[in-house]
Write an enzyme that holds these catalytic residues in place. Structure first.
Site, PDB file in Angstrom:
ATOM      1  N   ASP A  63      -2.268  13.441  12.726  1.00  0.00           N
ATOM      2  CA  ASP A  63      -1.910  12.473  11.868  1.00  0.00           C
ATOM      3  C   ASP A  63      -2.623  12.554  10.259  1.00  0.00           C
ATOM      4  OD1 ASP A  63      -0.586  11.127  13.816  1.00  0.00           O
ATOM      5  OD2 ASP A  63      -2.072   9.940  14.457  1.00  0.00           O
ATOM      6  N   LYS A 258       5.634  -6.829   1.906  1.00  0.00           N
ATOM      7  CA  LYS A 258       4.998  -5.410   1.354  1.00  0.00           C
ATOM      8  C   LYS A 258       5.543  -4.501   2.245  1.00  0.00           C
ATOM      9  CE  LYS A 258       0.487  -4.846   3.194  1.00  0.00           C
ATOM     10  NZ  LYS A 258       0.375  -5.912   4.274  1.00  0.00           N
ATOM     11  N   ASP A 455      -2.873   7.410  17.505  1.00  0.00           N
ATOM     12  CA  ASP A 455      -4.020   6.255  17.772  1.00  0.00           C
ATOM     13  C   ASP A 455      -3.066   4.819  18.125  1.00  0.00           C
ATOM     14  OD1 ASP A 455      -2.698   5.716  15.324  1.00  0.00           O
ATOM     15  OD2 ASP A 455      -4.404   5.743  14.188  1.00  0.00           O
ATOM     16  N   ASP A 459       2.269   6.173  20.216  1.00  0.00           N
ATOM     17  CA  ASP A 459       2.117   7.509  20.066  1.00  0.00           C
ATOM     18  C   ASP A 459       1.978   8.120  21.630  1.00  0.00           C
ATOM     19  OD1 ASP A 459       2.118   7.909  17.556  1.00  0.00           O
ATOM     20  OD2 ASP A 459      -0.082   7.367  17.259  1.00  0.00           O
TER      21      ASP A 459
END
Length: 919
Positions: A63, A258, A455, A459
């Site tokens: 990542d 956003k 994390d 995943d």
């Protein structure tokens, strides 16, 4: 032919000699020590097996945020009104006044002017960034350490805390004070940027940027939240709806959004320019793309912001997300962009370079925009300009992966994946957890050993599927930690590389421990093979094998787990799990045919020297092993003092009490002490009669020595009156009597005139048929004693047998064999310290545990040899001092040979010696 007991002992001994009893404990301890060492480097190992697997990792799929970078987002730039602006990062109101208000026209490092907090478009951008945000400041201030009566403690620091503190109830309870940000920000020494926040790093960076413009908590209270859709990897945007009536009475619900700019922009039909909503024209879109790419090239995470006033909808409208949205979320007005910088972690660049030298591919897997991901990848060394120019590097997007998944034919789809994964440097951008799983699976299909980081909850499948699943200790969710094989306590990519290095080190050290342990197998196994196949006296006992495996060898083998890395450990390519396992043919051949044979030679050299010193030369040992303990040695002597040939005579036999009673009664003057002796008559062999002793025709000896097997076993070992009558009747007696006068005739002692007279006298007695040794056979037919031989022990001719002495001498020789092997083992351990480098390059003092283990090994051997109770347990005998050093020349030969072998490998890498002996 072996007896059942001998066969059973042989089977057990071979098993003990073949199986490395201490190896399992050695490997377990070595892995545990490595796990402990990795924990000190911030890598928590959950599965010991993965420690070694980490060393053969060929691909690390990492990542970006929080692993390659610090996960400490700070707003750097913004875009509104078709212009890019620099965003300073003041820590308090004093700095804000100096850096923003007083320097409104100043330009930043990129030549862009600083933002104007009074601009109406920026104010709308500030509003969306504040409201569409779940991060909050943690305002706990100055917890105080205080013990209550129950011995519980409150928090102990006067600094701002990033953890929750449970304050015990009771008389000592103390309320924690909260920071008043409006007052604190007025202080010139206050640092807003270091204040801990809840939520993810991007949202935390946003509220730290806008807090000094207007208090975030007060702003949100003026626009209460009515509904929210949180960010997810599918939408890649966050949406919330607020009530603006407190500040803007009569207005309808306000929708703010956003997220990833390319996702947000698709939902917008207008853009705000100078505080006014205007149509989003292609020209405007071109301006947006240009700004987005400029920010992305700086390696900054870019977020897009938009809003819409839901006119005509009541504030108490029941907003719902499922089964589908019951309100419009399109035709939004795009406000602008904020870009945040998450600086690379210290040490990541060096760690990536170390991976390159180790031929380990590092792939970045991120949800960020491709431009941003590529910029960060360039900063940390994952993408190099020259590699990209050569076409060996690539940026792959989530859309590219979706195209690959849509290929229906399996072979075509695999070829397409192979075309992507063959690149040396790859950045995967705008990917989802599902894409990460596909990346792992396709790399494994290519026989790559994949370590993947994660994390989040989504995943977990990729972490579980990977060869090594690595979860984040700080940012990781519990589900990801449960699925992972190891956890990075500091969320740092450099810790993964440390894990790879430790994995390679433990692989090397496990190989060294195994090599060291297996070198003792040949000197333990070959003596038993020679004992059975060639009848050679047994060089080592089963109990001494266990003493080596579980006593002297155990600690040095474990100590090799403390060995430091060789200088070239991270310059080697990853080993192949298919072609280079932990134990392979080369390792076995090396341990058995190189070090093992040298230890066998050392052991047998000491063994033969000790036997020779006690009167048994080496040329008289073959085929004597099986009968060594039970049958006395009978030797012919030349020149009066030197042994010529040794063999075995007759087997043991106990004469019946009736026979002894008859003979004693009939001839009291001849047998005052019984027939031949007072104990078990001829149990281990009969006494050799002297010239003045009563003549005994039944025993296998005459005063001139052993009768020999020239006339068969019965003629020497099974002599009875029935035998004498038979040879007398068939005429063989005359042949034997005639041979008695010929000094070189092998039948000369079968029947002497004295024997014939004695037989004639004894065999006419009552019960004479019970006289002699009916049915007695030879002691060991594989090697028969010669005519005229005599008992030989204590390096002298003897008249009586002494098998106890022979067994004692064998114990001395086995002790010498054991000591010689043990003396070779420290040199084998030193040779095993390195696989290719010279011992003088690696050094000896870098592993003091090994040196202590060698001292321990020698001390154990001394105790086994010299402590009387241990002599009994291990069947050892206290050696003469000179016999201790018989193995040293072979030990020096071992270390010299190994240094020359390693020098040859380094001089001609890939040569014959390298291919055949590098383990």
């Amino acid at each position: 032919v072996q007896t059942v007991v001998q066969a059973l002992v042989y089977c057990i001994s071979v098993i003990v000699a073949t199986v490395p009893e201490g190896l399992l404990a050695t490997l377990t301890v070595a892995l545990a020590l490595t796990a402990k060492r990795m924990h000190r480097k911030n890598v928590l190992v959950k599965n010991l097996n993965c420690v070694e697997t980490m060393g053969c990792t060929t691909v690390i799929a990492s990542d970006k945020t929080g692993t390659l970078t610090q996960n400490r987002m700070t707003v750097q730039h913004c875009w509104y009104d078709k212009a890019l602006h620099d965003v300073p990062a003041p820590r308090n109101n004093v700095q804000f006044q100096e850096e923003v208000v007083n320097k409104s026209g100043a330009k930043g490092p990129q030549g862009w002017s600083r933002y104007d907090p009074r601009n109406p478009t920026f104010k709308r951008l500030q509003m969306v960034a504040t409201l569409c945000n779940n991060s909050e400041f943690q305002l706990l201030k100055e917890p105080v350490v205080q013990e209550d009566k129950a011995g519980l403690f409150t928090c102990g620091s006067t600094d701002l805390q990033t953890i929750s503190v449970a304050v015990p109830q009771g008389p000592n309870k103390q309320e924690a004070a909260l920071l008043d940000l409006s007052q604190e920000c007025a202080r010139p020494d206050f640092d807003l940027l270091s204040l801990p926040c809840t939520g993810d790093a991007s949202e935390s960076g946003l509220i730290k940027c806008v807090q000094l413009l207007r208090d975030v908590r007060e702003y949100r209270s003026a626009y209460p939240k009515l509904f929210e859709i949180k960010f997810n990897s599918t939408n890649k945007w966050q949406l919330s709806i607020h009530d603006p009536s407190r500040e803007e009475p009569g207005r309808g619900p306000l929708l703010v959004m956003k997220g990833a700019p390319e996702r947000v922009i698709k939902l917008c039909s207008k853009i705000m320019i100078n505080g006014e909503e205007v149509a989003f024209t292609p020209a405007m879109m071109e301006e947006y793309h240009r700004a987005y790419e400029d920010l992305g090239r700086l390696g900054e995470r870019v977020l897009g912001f938009a809003y819409r006033e839901l006119q005509g909808m009541p504030l108490d409208y029941g907003f719902e997300e499922k089964p589908s949205l019951n309100f419009p979320n399109d035709n939004l007005t795009f406000v602008g962009l904020f870009s945040l910088m998450d600086p690379p972690r210290d040490g990541v660049l060096d760690a990536v370079e170390k991976c390159k030298r180790a031929s380990v591919k590092v792939f970045m897997v991120t949800g960020d925009h491709p431009i941003t991901a590529e910029a960060i990848a360039r900063q940390v060394g994952i993408l190099d300009d020259d590699i990209l120019a050569q076409g060996r590097g690539k940026v792959v997007t989530g859309d590219d992966i979706r195209v690959l998944t849509e290929i229906e034919n399996d072979d075509d789809r695999n070829k397409a994946w192979d075309k992507v994964l063959k690149h040396d440097q790859i950045v995967f951008a705008r990917v989802t957890p599902a894409h990460k799983l596909l990346i792992v699976e396709n790399n494994q299909r290519r026989h790559e050993v994949v370590a993947v980081t994660g994390d989040g909850v989504n995943d977990a499948p990729a972490l579980k599927r990977a060869n090594i699943g690595v979860s984040m200790g700080i940012a990781g969710k519990d589900v990801s930690k449960e699925a992972a094989d190891m956890i990075l306590m500091d969320d740092n990519f450099a810790s993964i590389v440390n894990g790879v290095e430790e994995g390679r080190l433990i692989f090397d050290n496990l190989k060294k421990s195994i090599c060291y342990s297996l070198t003792s197998k040949p000197p333990e196994l070959i003596p038993f093979l020679l004992w059975v196949a060639a009848g050679f006296p047994l060089g080592i006992s089963t109990i001494l094998i266990l003493a080596i495996d579980l006593g002297t060898d155990m600690v040095p083998a474990i100590s090799l787990a403390y060995e430091t890395r060789e200088a070239d450990i991270m310059r080697r390519p990853p080993r192949s799990t298919r072609h280079n396992p932990l134990v392979d043919v080369r390792l076995l051949l090396f341990t058995y045919l190189h070090f093992g044979i040298l230890q066998v030679l050392a052991g047998y050299f000491a063994f033969l020297v000790v036997l020779n010193d006690y009167g048994f030369p080496s040329f008289n040992l073959w085929n004597r092993g099986l009968g060594w303990r039970s049958t006395p040695m009978i030797c012919t002597i030349k020149d009066g003092a030197h042994v010529d040939f040794c063999g075995f005579g007759c087997g043991s036999y106990t004469m019946s009490d009736a026979t002894k009673s008859v003979l004693t009664t009939a001839y009291p003057e001849k047998f005052p002490n019984g027939f031949s002796d007072n104990g078990n008559v001829c149990n281990a062999g009969c006494k050799i009669p002297g010239q003045n002793d009563a003549w005994d025709p039944f025993v296998e000896f005459t005063p001139n020595g052993f009768r020999g097997f020239g006339a068969g076993v019965e003629a020497v070992c099974g002599r009875t009156c029935a035998w004498w009558r038979e040879v007398t009747s068939n005429g063989m007696a005359n042949t034997y009597l005639a041979a008695a006068n010929q000094t070189d005739n092998p039948l000369r002692l079968i029947l002497t005139p004295e024997d014939n007279a004695a037989f004639a006298s004894y065999c006419n007695m009552t019960a004479s048929d019970s006289f002699g040794f009916p049915g007695r056979g030879s002691g060991d037919s594989r090697i028969n004693a010669d005519v005229g031989g005599r008992y030989w022990w204590a390096a002298q001719i003897q008249d009586l047998p002494n098998t106890d002495y022979q067994a004692k001498v064998l114990h001395f020789a086995q002790t010498a064999y054991f000591v010689a092997v043990v003396f070779c083992k420290p040199f084998a351990a030193l040779a095993c310290k390195t696989r290719r480098l010279s011992l003088f390059q690696q050094g000896v003092r870098n592993n003091m545990v090994l040196l202590y283990a060698i001292v321990f090994e020698i001390c154990i051997a001394i105790c086994i040899v010299y402590i009387p109770p241990l002599n009994t347990v291990f069947s050892t005998r206290p050696l003469w001092g000179g016999h201790w050093f018989l193995g040293l020349p072979w030990a020096f030969l071992l270390i010299t040979y190994d240094e020359l072998r390693k020098l040859t490998m380094r001089t001609w890498p890939g040569g014959l010696v390298d291919r055949l002996t590098f383990w």
